[in-house]
Design a protein around this motif. Structure first.
Motif, PDB file in Angstrom:
ATOM      1  N   GLY A  19      -4.338  -8.637  -6.407  1.00 51.95           N
ATOM      2  CA  GLY A  19      -5.546  -8.491  -5.620  1.00 51.95           C
ATOM      3  C   GLY A  19      -6.241  -7.179  -5.938  1.00 51.95           C
ATOM      4  N   PRO A  20      -7.437  -6.958  -5.358  1.00 58.67           N
ATOM      5  CA  PRO A  20      -8.172  -5.725  -5.641  1.00 58.67           C
ATOM      6  C   PRO A  20      -7.384  -4.474  -5.294  1.00 58.67           C
ATOM      7  CG  PRO A  20      -9.578  -7.343  -4.542  1.00 58.67           C
ATOM      8  CD  PRO A  20      -8.179  -7.877  -4.490  1.00 58.67           C
ATOM      9  N   ASP A  21      -6.720  -4.453  -4.122  1.00 57.04           N
ATOM     10  CA  ASP A  21      -5.942  -3.281  -3.745  1.00 57.04           C
ATOM     11  C   ASP A  21      -4.748  -3.097  -4.669  1.00 57.04           C
ATOM     12  OD1 ASP A  21      -7.524  -2.585  -1.470  1.00 57.04           O
ATOM     13  OD2 ASP A  21      -6.608  -4.244  -0.397  1.00 57.04           O
ATOM     14  N   GLY A  22      -4.120  -4.212  -5.064  1.00 54.97           N
ATOM     15  CA  GLY A  22      -2.986  -4.118  -5.965  1.00 54.97           C
ATOM     16  C   GLY A  22      -3.390  -3.586  -7.327  1.00 54.97           C
ATOM     17  N   GLU A  23      -4.520  -4.057  -7.844  1.00 52.11           N
ATOM     18  CA  GLU A  23      -4.998  -3.554  -9.129  1.00 52.11           C
ATOM     19  C   GLU A  23      -5.321  -2.071  -9.029  1.00 52.11           C
ATOM     20  OE1 GLU A  23      -4.818  -5.019 -11.883  1.00 52.11           O
ATOM     21  OE2 GLU A  23      -4.206  -6.944 -11.066  1.00 52.11           O
ATOM     22  N   HIS A  24      -5.839  -1.656  -7.867  1.00 55.13           N
ATOM     23  CA  HIS A  24      -6.143  -0.239  -7.665  1.00 55.13           C
ATOM     24  C   HIS A  24      -4.849   0.576  -7.697  1.00 55.13           C
ATOM     25  CE1 HIS A  24      -8.416   3.208  -6.546  1.00 55.13           C
ATOM     26  NE2 HIS A  24      -7.843   3.343  -5.367  1.00 55.13           N
ATOM     27  N   LEU A  25      -3.802   0.071  -7.046  1.00 57.53           N
ATOM     28  CA  LEU A  25      -2.511   0.757  -7.058  1.00 57.53           C
ATOM     29  C   LEU A  25      -1.967   0.865  -8.481  1.00 57.53           C
ATOM     30  CD1 LEU A  25       0.078   1.945  -5.842  1.00 57.53           C
ATOM     31  CD2 LEU A  25       0.848  -0.402  -5.393  1.00 57.53           C
ATOM     32  N   VAL A  85      -5.552   8.159  -4.556  1.00 55.94           N
ATOM     33  CA  VAL A  85      -4.281   7.824  -3.933  1.00 55.94           C
ATOM     34  C   VAL A  85      -4.240   8.495  -2.573  1.00 55.94           C
ATOM     35  CG1 VAL A  85      -1.779   8.142  -4.076  1.00 55.94           C
ATOM     36  CG2 VAL A  85      -3.091   7.599  -6.122  1.00 55.94           C
ATOM     37  N   ASP A  86      -3.851   7.775  -1.534  1.00 52.44           N
ATOM     38  CA  ASP A  86      -3.733   8.410  -0.231  1.00 52.44           C
ATOM     39  C   ASP A  86      -2.467   9.258  -0.219  1.00 52.44           C
ATOM     40  OD1 ASP A  86      -4.519   9.127   2.242  1.00 52.44           O
ATOM     41  OD2 ASP A  86      -4.246   7.170   3.181  1.00 52.44           O
ATOM     42  N   TYR A  87      -2.527  10.394   0.413  1.00 48.42           N
ATOM     43  CA  TYR A  87      -1.379  11.296   0.436  1.00 48.42           C
ATOM     44  C   TYR A  87      -1.354  12.041   1.760  1.00 48.42           C
ATOM     45  CZ  TYR A  87      -4.680  15.094  -0.317  1.00 48.42           C
ATOM     46  OH  TYR A  87      -5.721  15.966  -0.173  1.00 48.42           O
ATOM     47  N   LEU A  88      -0.186  12.534   2.119  1.00 48.28           N
ATOM     48  CA  LEU A  88      -0.004  13.393   3.288  1.00 48.28           C
ATOM     49  C   LEU A  88       0.636  14.681   2.813  1.00 48.28           C
ATOM     50  CD1 LEU A  88       1.435  10.732   5.775  1.00 48.28           C
ATOM     51  CD2 LEU A  88      -0.906  11.634   5.736  1.00 48.28           C
ATOM     52  N   LEU A  89       0.074  15.801   3.207  1.00 46.15           N
ATOM     53  CA  LEU A  89       0.568  17.098   2.792  1.00 46.15           C
ATOM     54  C   LEU A  89       1.564  17.627   3.826  1.00 46.15           C
ATOM     55  CD1 LEU A  89       0.363  19.440   0.762  1.00 46.15           C
ATOM     56  CD2 LEU A  89      -1.531  20.343   2.152  1.00 46.15           C
ATOM     57  N   LYS A  90       2.741  18.061   3.346  1.00 43.27           N
ATOM     58  CA  LYS A  90       3.737  18.636   4.244  1.00 43.27           C
ATOM     59  C   LYS A  90       3.325  20.033   4.674  1.00 43.27           C
ATOM     60  CE  LYS A  90       7.852  16.326   2.367  1.00 43.27           C
ATOM     61  NZ  LYS A  90       9.178  16.553   1.771  1.00 43.27           N
ATOM     62  N   PRO A  91       3.590  20.401   5.943  1.00 41.83           N
ATOM     63  CA  PRO A  91       4.016  19.522   7.038  1.00 41.83           C
ATOM     64  C   PRO A  91       2.870  18.606   7.470  1.00 41.83           C
ATOM     65  CG  PRO A  91       3.539  21.716   7.869  1.00 41.83           C
ATOM     66  CD  PRO A  91       3.419  21.796   6.375  1.00 41.83           C
ATOM     67  N   VAL A  92       3.187  17.379   7.783  1.00 40.34           N
ATOM     68  CA  VAL A  92       2.176  16.381   8.097  1.00 40.34           C
ATOM     69  C   VAL A  92       1.446  16.770   9.384  1.00 40.34           C
ATOM     70  CG1 VAL A  92       1.765  13.965   8.661  1.00 40.34           C
ATOM     71  CG2 VAL A  92       3.469  14.569   6.938  1.00 40.34           C
ATOM     72  N   GLN A  93       0.133  16.823   9.290  1.00 40.49           N
ATOM     73  CA  GLN A  93      -0.709  17.148  10.437  1.00 40.49           C
ATOM     74  C   GLN A  93      -1.113  15.866  11.168  1.00 40.49           C
ATOM     75  OE1 GLN A  93      -1.351  20.441  11.268  1.00 40.49           O
ATOM     76  NE2 GLN A  93       0.088  20.811   9.583  1.00 40.49           N
ATOM     77  N   SER A  94      -1.081  15.910  12.494  1.00 42.75           N
ATOM     78  CA  SER A  94      -1.355  14.713  13.294  1.00 42.75           C
ATOM     79  C   SER A  94      -2.739  14.142  13.005  1.00 42.75           C
ATOM     80  CB  SER A  94      -1.225  15.039  14.787  1.00 42.75           C
ATOM     81  OG  SER A  94       0.093  15.417  15.107  1.00 42.75           O
ATOM     82  N   LEU A 119       0.862  -1.182   0.000  1.00 42.61           N
ATOM     83  CA  LEU A 119       0.000   0.000   0.000  1.00 42.61           C
ATOM     84  C   LEU A 119       0.900   1.235   0.000  1.00 42.61           C
ATOM     85  CD1 LEU A 119      -2.526  -1.191   2.731  1.00 42.61           C
ATOM     86  CD2 LEU A 119      -2.903  -1.150   0.264  1.00 42.61           C
ATOM     87  N   VAL A 120       0.567   2.236  -0.798  1.00 40.13           N
ATOM     88  CA  VAL A 120       1.442   3.382  -0.983  1.00 40.13           C
ATOM     89  C   VAL A 120       0.760   4.663  -0.516  1.00 40.13           C
ATOM     90  CG1 VAL A 120       2.739   4.772  -2.641  1.00 40.13           C
ATOM     91  CG2 VAL A 120       2.598   2.293  -2.931  1.00 40.13           C
ATOM     92  N   VAL A 121       1.484   5.443   0.283  1.00 43.25           N
ATOM     93  CA  VAL A 121       1.052   6.778   0.690  1.00 43.25           C
ATOM     94  C   VAL A 121       2.101   7.763   0.186  1.00 43.25           C
ATOM     95  CG1 VAL A 121       0.520   8.319   2.614  1.00 43.25           C
ATOM     96  CG2 VAL A 121      -0.095   5.891   2.750  1.00 43.25           C
ATOM     97  N   PHE A 122       1.679   8.734  -0.616  1.00 41.79           N
ATOM     98  CA  PHE A 122       2.602   9.750  -1.109  1.00 41.79           C
ATOM     99  C   PHE A 122       2.616  10.946  -0.162  1.00 41.79           C
ATOM    100  CE2 PHE A 122       1.538   7.581  -5.171  1.00 41.79           C
ATOM    101  CZ  PHE A 122       2.821   7.184  -5.497  1.00 41.79           C
ATOM    102  N   ILE A 123       3.818  11.462   0.078  1.00 44.30           N
ATOM    103  CA  ILE A 123       3.988  12.657   0.906  1.00 44.30           C
ATOM    104  C   ILE A 123       4.359  13.793  -0.034  1.00 44.30           C
ATOM    105  CG2 ILE A 123       5.222  13.660   2.862  1.00 44.30           C
ATOM    106  CD1 ILE A 123       5.962  10.756   3.665  1.00 44.30           C
ATOM    107  N   THR A 124       3.605  14.870  -0.010  1.00 41.31           N
ATOM    108  CA  THR A 124       3.766  15.884  -1.038  1.00 41.31           C
ATOM    109  C   THR A 124       3.597  17.297  -0.503  1.00 41.31           C
ATOM    110  OG1 THR A 124       2.843  16.694  -3.137  1.00 41.31           O
ATOM    111  CG2 THR A 124       1.325  15.624  -1.646  1.00 41.31           C
ATOM    112  N   ALA A 125       4.288  18.223  -1.125  1.00 41.59           N
ATOM    113  CA  ALA A 125       4.091  19.641  -0.867  1.00 41.59           C
ATOM    114  C   ALA A 125       3.500  20.300  -2.101  1.00 41.59           C
ATOM    115  CB  ALA A 125       5.422  20.301  -0.496  1.00 41.59           C
ATOM    116  N   TYR A 126       2.836  19.503  -2.954  1.00 46.37           N
ATOM    117  CA  TYR A 126       2.284  20.010  -4.206  1.00 46.37           C
ATOM    118  C   TYR A 126       1.189  21.035  -3.936  1.00 46.37           C
ATOM    119  CZ  TYR A 126       4.491  16.795  -7.530  1.00 46.37           C
ATOM    120  OH  TYR A 126       5.363  16.133  -8.340  1.00 46.37           O
ATOM    121  N   ASP A 127       0.915  21.855  -4.941  1.00 41.93           N
ATOM    122  CA  ASP A 127      -0.156  22.831  -4.829  1.00 41.93           C
ATOM    123  C   ASP A 127      -1.512  22.159  -4.988  1.00 41.93           C
ATOM    124  OD1 ASP A 127      -0.440  22.291  -7.522  1.00 41.93           O
ATOM    125  OD2 ASP A 127       0.501  24.155  -8.179  1.00 41.93           O
TER     126      ASP A 127
END
Length: 292
Positions: A160-166, A113-122, A93-101
């Protein structure tokens, strides 16, 4: 499996963090420890190339990948990891960490796609971990059965389903245009040097491009040239209707494909019209070659 186990903070799982800023990497691990005590971070990668090497060494269930890193980007690292991931293991499972606009964030959300925006909020990390625990729990086989023995999908693979989604997410993100704007001017001639001579190779004559270290091999029906550029720089100049990426290091002119052969394990190879060699297709791009 009970509903309680799906959201159990003590649920054991493994993860890799790829982040080129050491302080941010350690801060993320500390936040993860609080949000998900059962999560074991098995490796830290300081750049995209190390992320690929360490992921394939440890085979973690989750990847936290910074988008902008030295060497490969997070997207390119994810692509390389997926292509070389063992066929008998579930894809991570992949989570991208990004400072994108905001424009880029909308692209991530559109592909779920799951992502975390910098700075990561708790609070955002807690919500992400809750979702990821649910996905991990649902992917797990019955008690006592190792994860690697869970075989799903066709052709012997374990996407699997999650893998195909990725795979679907990566195809969309890797194929997305870099930005909105005027109509692109596609490359019509490749300027390739051989010694002191510059050859003007019409794009119609190119059968495929193949990345080779710091160069790209330009293959025609009868000759091979080298150009000093990267595939990352070349791809935006190629008409995607004519040139198809089939592997992280290979782009082929669609009209030069004669056949796509699929073996019992689901791996695809391309037979070319004017070249004897066959081209391997990665699992990310294999769905392109399905009968109509």
């Amino acid at each position: 499996m009970s509903d309680a186990s799906v959201d159990d903070p003590g649920l054991a799982a493994t993860a890799l963090i790829a982040e080129d800023e050491p302080l941010l990497a350690h801060a993320l691990q500390a936040e993860l420890r609080r949000a998900w005590p059962g999560l074991q971070v098995v490796a830290h990668a300081p750049d995209g190339d190390a992320a690929v090497e360490l992921a394939l060494q440890h085979l973690p269930e989750l990847l936290f990948l910074d988008i902008r890193m030295p060497g490969r980007s997070g997207l390119e690292a994810a692509q390389a990891i997926v292509e070389d991931w063992p066929a008998d293991r579930l894809l991570p499972l992949v989570v991208f960490i990004t400072a994108y606009d905001q424009y880029a964030l909308q692209a991530f959300e559109a592909t779920a796609v799951d992502y975390l925006l910098k700075p990561v909020q708790s609070a955002r990390l807690v919500a992400s971990c809750q979702r990821l625990r649910g996905l991990v729990a649902r992917r797990r086989p019955a008690a006592g059965q190792p994860v690697s023995s869970l075989h799903t999908g066709s052709g012997g693979g374990t996407a699997g389903p999650d893998g195909e989604h990725l795979l679907s997410q990566l195809r969309q993100l890797l194929g997305a245009p870099p930005s909105a704007g005027s109509a692109p001017q596609w490359l019509s001639v490749v300027q390739a040097s051989i010694g002191s001579t510059v050859h003007m190779v019409p794009i119609e004559d190119v059968i495929y491009f193949e990345a080779a270290d710091k160069y790209i091999r330009v293959i025609s029906a009868t000759r091979e040239y080298l150009i000093r550029t990267s595939l990352r720089e070349l791809l935006p100049q190629l008409d995607p209707q004519r040139f198809w990426q089939v592997h992280r290091g290979t782009v082929v002119q669609a009209r030069e494909i004669d056949q796509a052969l699929r073996d019992e394990a689901g791996r695809v190879q391309l037979v070319l019209r004017q070249r004897p060699e066959r081209l391997n297709v990665s699992r990310i791009y294999a769905p392109r070659f399905k009968g109509m």
